[in-house]
Design a protein around this motif. Sequence first.
Motif, short mmCIF file in Angstrom:
data_model
loop_
_atom_site.label_atom_id
_atom_site.label_comp_id
_atom_site.label_asym_id
_atom_site.label_seq_id
_atom_site.Cartn_x
_atom_site.Cartn_y
_atom_site.Cartn_z
N UNK A 232 0.81 -1.22 0.00
CA UNK A 232 0.00 0.00 0.00
C UNK A 232 0.85 1.27 0.00
N UNK A 233 2.14 1.13 0.24
CA UNK A 233 2.99 2.32 0.43
C UNK A 233 2.97 3.23 -0.79
N UNK A 234 3.00 4.51 -0.49
CA UNK A 234 3.07 5.54 -1.54
C UNK A 234 4.28 6.45 -1.39
N UNK A 235 4.91 6.37 -0.21
CA UNK A 235 6.08 7.22 0.02
C UNK A 235 7.22 6.45 0.71
N UNK A 236 6.91 5.77 1.83
CA UNK A 236 8.00 5.21 2.62
C UNK A 236 7.57 3.95 3.36
N UNK A 237 8.56 3.11 3.64
CA UNK A 237 8.39 1.89 4.43
C UNK A 237 9.59 1.80 5.37
N UNK A 238 9.35 1.92 6.67
CA UNK A 238 10.42 1.87 7.67
C UNK A 238 10.17 0.67 8.58
N UNK A 239 11.07 -0.31 8.55
CA UNK A 239 10.89 -1.55 9.28
C UNK A 239 12.00 -1.72 10.31
N UNK A 240 11.61 -2.11 11.53
CA UNK A 240 12.56 -2.49 12.58
C UNK A 240 12.26 -3.92 12.99
#
Length: 389
Positions: A232-240
């Motif tokens: 679904x991302x349109x700008x960013x994906x930040x995963x920890x």
Amino acid sequence: MRASVETATNDRLRSVGGILGATYPDGGDDSIQLFTEGDDLHEAMIAAIENAKESIRLEVFIFAADEVGWRFARALSAKARAGVDVRFHFDARGAATGYSAHLFQEMVKAGVKLKWYRPWSWRHPTRYFQRNHRKLLVIDEQRLFLGGFNIRRENSRALCGDGRQRDAHVSIKGELAREAAAVFDQTWKHPDRYTVEVISADGAESDRPKSPRPTYLGWKGMARLYADVIGRSRRSVYITTPYFCPGGIVEQAMREAAKRGMDVRLLVPRDSDPPFVGWLTRSAYSSLMAAGIRIYEYVSPPRGKLHAKTAVIDDDWCVIGSANLDHLSLFVNHELVLVARNGRLAKALRDQYSEDLLEAVEVQPKVWAERSWTERSLEALGWVGRKLL
């Protein structure tokens, strides 16, 4: 209202094989609260337990017989003596960490209802490999706590200093607490049954397929959830994540997002426990960076060991819970994660992510290409391990 795992929409409240989801309005209410330090979480959980009037449901992977564990045991015992229905479902393998028969006996004497999840059985040894890895507390079916923190001193800064283990947890008030209670009750009553549920926004249940053993669809529910949110991302994906070995469906979603021009970042600890898990993680670095994904390794201490399991999508959607991005969490264990569309929670997680990056080192493709043959050999072993999984 009928729905499927694949077609559940953003506005539905849903529980899919250990996945709780909701759309929360932004605002100044306290319906949802983020915890990133164990001491703050412990204080809030103890206070909630002490204020319980009717019921307490607790699931945790590790419940150690240390200062923190005994404090929780005494609080639970006191409420059981006061007539509150206290149920505690703990994992047999996780409980072996800091186990004390005396601690559990004291709770039983007080009236706490205890259940072991899958102790060792010579008749069914393979069952021991599936664990209940959830961390869940539900108070009076009105408030819930879920996330990645266990109950032990290692998560306490007051007891362990800056070297404590950091994680992430949320507290939520309202309807979702009743859904979490239902998830708890399902495992409590039928520990060998895997259920996929989809709950519509008005609370009406759709079909609830059940089976005496996990179905293929059920196994892939958590992995598909992550792939769907990333997609679904349109700008960013930040995963920890402390461990990264999710398999093809999640990694492919990350690569596709990066190739679409999204800012995709992965934050993992530099020092993995056990070390073999680090080899599994690093064996994916080259292909991830080739797709445009930025990788950061968290260096600890001074700010403590990083064990959080979160994802932030577009400062809008977020995932937080007990599930690591590895094969065991996504395909084997019982896990519980929250999927929420809430700008305030997403911003709080994004801000924490930015702080963590200050204590991390980005893996540079050119430097990575010049790593030693010893490191390459260990990664080759990790690559074989990933394929076996």
